[in-house]
Write a protein that holds these residues in place. Structure first.
Motif, mmCIF file in Angstrom:
data_model
loop_
_atom_site.group_PDB
_atom_site.id
_atom_site.type_symbol
_atom_site.label_atom_id
_atom_site.label_comp_id
_atom_site.label_asym_id
_atom_site.label_seq_id
_atom_site.Cartn_x
_atom_site.Cartn_y
_atom_site.Cartn_z
ATOM 1 N N GLY A 34 0.839 -1.193 0.000
ATOM 2 C CA GLY A 34 0.000 0.000 0.000
ATOM 3 C C GLY A 34 0.868 1.235 0.000
ATOM 4 N N ARG A 35 0.205 2.393 -0.201
ATOM 5 C CA ARG A 35 0.928 3.653 -0.299
ATOM 6 C C ARG A 35 1.691 3.982 0.981
ATOM 7 N N SER A 36 2.774 4.735 0.839
ATOM 8 C CA SER A 36 3.501 5.226 2.011
ATOM 9 C C SER A 36 2.569 6.108 2.830
ATOM 10 N N GLY A 37 2.647 5.972 4.142
ATOM 11 C CA GLY A 37 1.781 6.776 5.003
ATOM 12 C C GLY A 37 0.335 6.332 4.942
ATOM 13 N N GLY A 38 0.081 5.172 4.360
ATOM 14 C CA GLY A 38 -1.284 4.696 4.244
ATOM 15 C C GLY A 38 -1.769 3.895 5.433
ATOM 16 N N GLY A 39 -0.894 3.725 6.426
ATOM 17 C CA GLY A 39 -1.330 3.039 7.651
ATOM 18 C C GLY A 39 -0.839 1.606 7.776
ATOM 19 N N LYS A 40 0.125 1.206 6.919
ATOM 20 C CA LYS A 40 0.617 -0.177 7.010
ATOM 21 C C LYS A 40 1.352 -0.414 8.326
ATOM 22 N N SER A 41 2.234 0.523 8.656
ATOM 23 C CA SER A 41 2.982 0.368 9.913
ATOM 24 C C SER A 41 2.060 0.487 11.120
ATOM 25 N N VAL A 42 1.044 1.359 10.991
ATOM 26 C CA VAL A 42 0.063 1.503 12.072
ATOM 27 C C VAL A 42 -0.657 0.175 12.302
ATOM 28 N N LEU A 43 -1.026 -0.477 11.192
ATOM 29 C CA LEU A 43 -1.674 -1.786 11.292
ATOM 30 C C LEU A 43 -0.762 -2.779 12.011
ATOM 31 N N LEU A 44 0.509 -2.786 11.599
ATOM 32 C CA LEU A 44 1.459 -3.720 12.201
ATOM 33 C C LEU A 44 1.610 -3.473 13.703
ATOM 34 N N ARG A 45 1.621 -2.198 14.074
ATOM 35 C CA ARG A 45 1.795 -1.870 15.494
ATOM 36 C C ARG A 45 0.588 -2.309 16.317
ATOM 37 N N HIS A 46 -0.577 -2.394 15.676
ATOM 38 C CA HIS A 46 -1.745 -2.946 16.373
ATOM 39 C C HIS A 46 -1.574 -4.444 16.600
ATOM 40 N N LEU A 47 -0.993 -5.114 15.598
ATOM 41 C CA LEU A 47 -0.848 -6.569 15.707
ATOM 42 C C LEU A 47 0.105 -6.954 16.833
ATOM 43 N N ILE A 48 1.134 -6.123 17.057
ATOM 44 C CA ILE A 48 2.103 -6.465 18.103
ATOM 45 C C ILE A 48 1.778 -5.774 19.414
ATOM 46 N N GLY A 49 0.619 -5.134 19.482
ATOM 47 C CA GLY A 49 0.153 -4.585 20.766
ATOM 48 C C GLY A 49 0.839 -3.301 21.168
ATOM 49 N N LEU A 50 1.440 -2.571 20.218
ATOM 50 C CA LEU A 50 2.060 -1.294 20.560
ATOM 51 C C LEU A 50 1.055 -0.153 20.463
ATOM 52 N N LEU A 51 -0.026 -0.367 19.717
ATOM 53 C CA LEU A 51 -1.087 0.635 19.620
ATOM 54 C C LEU A 51 -2.404 -0.043 19.966
ATOM 55 N N ARG A 52 -3.307 0.747 20.570
ATOM 56 C CA ARG A 52 -4.639 0.222 20.866
ATOM 57 C C ARG A 52 -5.617 0.833 19.871
ATOM 58 N N PRO A 53 -6.479 0.020 19.283
ATOM 59 C CA PRO A 53 -7.416 0.563 18.290
ATOM 60 C C PRO A 53 -8.571 1.310 18.963
ATOM 61 N N ASP A 54 -9.229 2.153 18.180
ATOM 62 C CA ASP A 54 -10.449 2.798 18.673
ATOM 63 C C ASP A 54 -11.622 1.830 18.591
ATOM 64 N N GLY A 55 -11.518 0.853 17.695
ATOM 65 C CA GLY A 55 -12.571 -0.135 17.584
ATOM 66 C C GLY A 55 -12.066 -1.347 16.833
ATOM 67 N N GLY A 56 -12.756 -2.479 16.994
ATOM 68 C CA GLY A 56 -12.376 -3.693 16.292
ATOM 69 C C GLY A 56 -11.496 -4.597 17.140
ATOM 70 N N ARG A 57 -11.128 -5.751 16.575
ATOM 71 C CA ARG A 57 -10.356 -6.736 17.330
ATOM 72 C C ARG A 57 -9.210 -7.284 16.491
#
Lengths: 247, 146, 264
Positions: A34-57
């Motif tokens: 996906g595009r740079s700055g499109g949230g790929k790293s953000v997604l990854l950080r959710h998977l490893i528990g470094l970020l908490r989502p506003d919604g979803g699992r």
């Protein structure tokens, strides 16, 4: 198996993930493009528990890592290996000490066993005898290899790669990709990789997922993605500039 | 080796720091490592006027002990002294509170007596002399009551 | 969910409320950070070698600057106080004046300020760089608490090194004063040290000790916190480093005044 359901995340007024769904099969190499700055790293950080989502699992083997905390989350993380974008090697330690660190601190193995496993792990990534150097003293490609060795030394079930080839020349990109592929065949871990490397990445991926506008717009084997009728996916793969979007 | 080098420098640092701390507290702060050497005697004064715990106790200008504590007892100041155990005080010794220089600090001077009897540890100096109150003295002089 | 725009009269109140909540939240995070660090000091595993390395980092590497500033502070005090005292004919009190100023006030404060500039800024920069290069995240995903590895050893080392450095500063300063007062201005050595011993008592030394102890926690706490919560990129690290030094220095002086009014 990793199952991501309706993941939502905003930073301030900017919504980065907008109800993202994705499944990662056990033992596969799944690449998120996906595009740079499109949230790929953000997604990854959710998977490893470094970020908490506003919604979803995010379900990892049935456990929702977005709800876990403290010991339970650490328990999940012990089965993870993570290769960060810049390698994230500890500057103050030699390469060997970096690889030894998770073994020493987490598994509490005796020194002799740590030493043999570190040596074996460095050999696996083609860095025999380089252990005594500091991260600042080795090249970018070597740093990535050390980072991969450190992520794999604990024999994790799931390994995350955050753009492992950024800043490397095309030859090194391929070398790292094949290293990952060989290690994957040998160690049978589940791999989740975020990458820009089109088309090289199609050679090693079992599944490719295209992230666009906060959602996964298409997911499938490399062949299917390459032949995708979806305009967004085709544009991205061919590297067409954004102006063409309106046509 | 790296580890050894760090250990040596840390050791050096801690040693220098401890020496400095030791110098300050033993030499200036008068912390006695032997803690509580000597024996205690008490003395009651109508007023201690500026004498503090830690003030010196002297005979003929030589330090022989320290003021350990000052408390109030029956509206009199009860001063506890710790005296070097080699020094014997006669029963008719006189304890007086004096000032070093004109504005200097207060100290306790003991004038030895002639008695055969020695004050035992925990005993009391009966003969005391309150500090001279300069202000009072001055006002008496000015208003001609002396 | 859309919010209705607030009536104009309520907007200042809204702004004040937001500001107040933000301040309380920031203070809460700051406090929780220390609480977490102290918590990891009470539970195993203890990072003993990290602690030793931090003593080296904060203490030994600041030794030279402490010796230099301590010595010159004492010499300046010796000179200035001498010329003040000589007007009252009481230059005999140079020793206690120098020693008391150093032990009660200047030693703890100046040593803390020097260490903040020398080691505190480096501490913030180091941890800040570890944050932006994801080394702290790497620790976290290894299921290791970065606070235990990076923050707690630094705070404990601050607690140990600051009193020692203050003592070194005081001692060197007293001898700096001696150099000027006795060797240069011709005061007698006995007067200098004798009067000092008469006037300085344990309370003064303890006051300096408590101050330096609290500065040790304060400086390492602020500096590790700023490094830990750094912004983005090199600019973020630069800003965090400046913030850490400024905030530490201000807090040292404020807290010093507070301690001065509370302690005997």
């Amino acid at each position: 198996m990793i199952k991501i359901e309706r993941l939502v995340k905003s930073f301030g007024s900017q919504q980065v993930l907008r109800g993202l769904d994705l499944e990662v099969a056990t033992g596969s190499i799944t690449v998120i493009i996906g595009r740079s700055g499109g949230g790929k790293s953000v997604l990854l950080r959710h998977l490893i528990g470094l970020l908490r989502p506003d919604g979803g699992r995010v379900l990892v083997n049935g456990a929702d890592v977005t709800r876990l905390g403290g010991r339970a989350l650490d328990e999940v993380r012990r089965r993870y290996g993570v290769v960060f974008q810049g390698g994230a090697l500890f500057d103050s330690m030699t390469c060997a000490a970096n690889v030894a660190f998770p073994l020493r601190e987490n598994l509490r193995l005796p020194a002799a066993e740590v030493a043999t496993r570190v040596e074996a792990s460095l050999a696996q990534v083609g860095l025999e005898g380089m252990g005594s150097k500091y991260p600042a003293e080795v090249s970018g490609g070597m740093r990535k290899r050390v980072a991969i060795a450190r992520a794999l030394v604990t024999e994790p079930e799931i390994v995350f790669f955050d753009e492992p080839t950024t800043g490397l020349d095309p030859i090194l990109v391929n070398t790292i990709h094949h290293l990952v592929l060989n290690l994957h065949r040998k160690l049978r871990f589940t791999a989740v990789m975020v990458s820009h490397e089109i088309p090289e990445i199609f050679e090693i991926a079992d599944a490719v997922a295209m992230l666009h506008d906060g959602r996964i717009v298409e997911v499938g084997p490399p062949g299917v993605i390459q032949a995708s009728p979806n305009r967004v996916v085709r544009q991205f793969i061919r590297g067409e500039p954004e102006g063409a979007e309106g046509a | 080796m790296e580890r050894t080098r760090v250990n040596v420098t840390v050791g050096l640092f801690v040693l220098i720091g401890m020496l400095a701390l030791g110098y300050l507290s033993v030499n200036l702060g008068r912390v006695s490592f032997l803690g509580g050497v000597g024996y205690r005697v008490t003395a009651e004064f109508p007023s201690v006027g500026g004498l503090k715990p830690g003030s010196t106790v002297e005979i003929a200008g030589v330090e022989i002990g320290r003021v350990e504590s000052i408390a109030l007892k029956d509206y009199q100041a009860l001063v506890t002294l710790r005296i070097d155990s080699r020094i014997k005080l006669q029963e008719d010794s006189i304890a007086s509170i004096k000032t070093k220089g004109l504005i200097g600090e207060k100290y306790l001077r003991i004038s030895p007596g002639g008695s055969e009897k020695i004050i035992p540890p925990g005993g009391r100096i009966r003969e005391v002399e309150a500090p001279v109150d300069f202000e009072e003295l001055l006002s008496k002089y000015i208003f001609g009551k002396v | 969910m859309t919010e209705r725009p607030l009536p104009l009269v309520l907007r200042p109140l809204d702004a004040i409320g937001r500001g107040a909540i933000a301040v309380v939240e920031a203070l809460g995070r700051f406090g929780m950070f220390l609480a977490e660090a102290l918590g990891t000091l009470l539970t195993p595993p203890f990072k003993f070698w990290a602690f030793i390395d931090r003593i080296n980092y904060i203490g030994y590497r600041s030794l030279l600057i402490i010796l230099l500033t301590g010595g010159f502070t004492g010499m300046v005090l010796g000179l200035q106080v001498y010329f003040t005292l000589v007007r009252f004919g009481s230059e005999a009190y140079l020793g206690p004046a120098v020693a008391l100023s150093l032990i009660r006030e200047l030693g703890p404060v100046l040593a803390a300020l020097m260490v903040t500039g020398r080691a505190g800024s480096a501490l913030t920069a180091e941890i800040g760089i570890m944050r932006i290069t994801e080394q702290i995240d790497a620790l976290t995903v290894m299921a290791l608490n970065p606070v235990r590895y990076l923050v707690a050893p630094s705070i404990l080392a601050g607690l140990v090194t600051f009193p020692l450095m203050t003592a070194i500063f005081d001692t060197v300063g007293i001898f700096g004063g001696y150099l000027v007062g006795v060797e240069l201005l011709g005061l007698s050595q006995g007067t200098y040290f004798g009067e000092m011993q008469t006037f300085v008592d344990l309370n003064d030394i303890m006051m300096g000790f408590w101050k330096s102890l609290s500065f040790g926690v304060l400086v390492t706490w602020v500096c590790t916190y700023k490094g830990f919560h750094v912004g983005h990129g090199a600019e973020g690290v630069a800003k965090a480093t400046t913030d850490a030094v400024v905030l530490s220095s201000v807090l040292i002086l404020v807290w010093d005044y507070f301690m001065g009014t509370v302690l005997p």
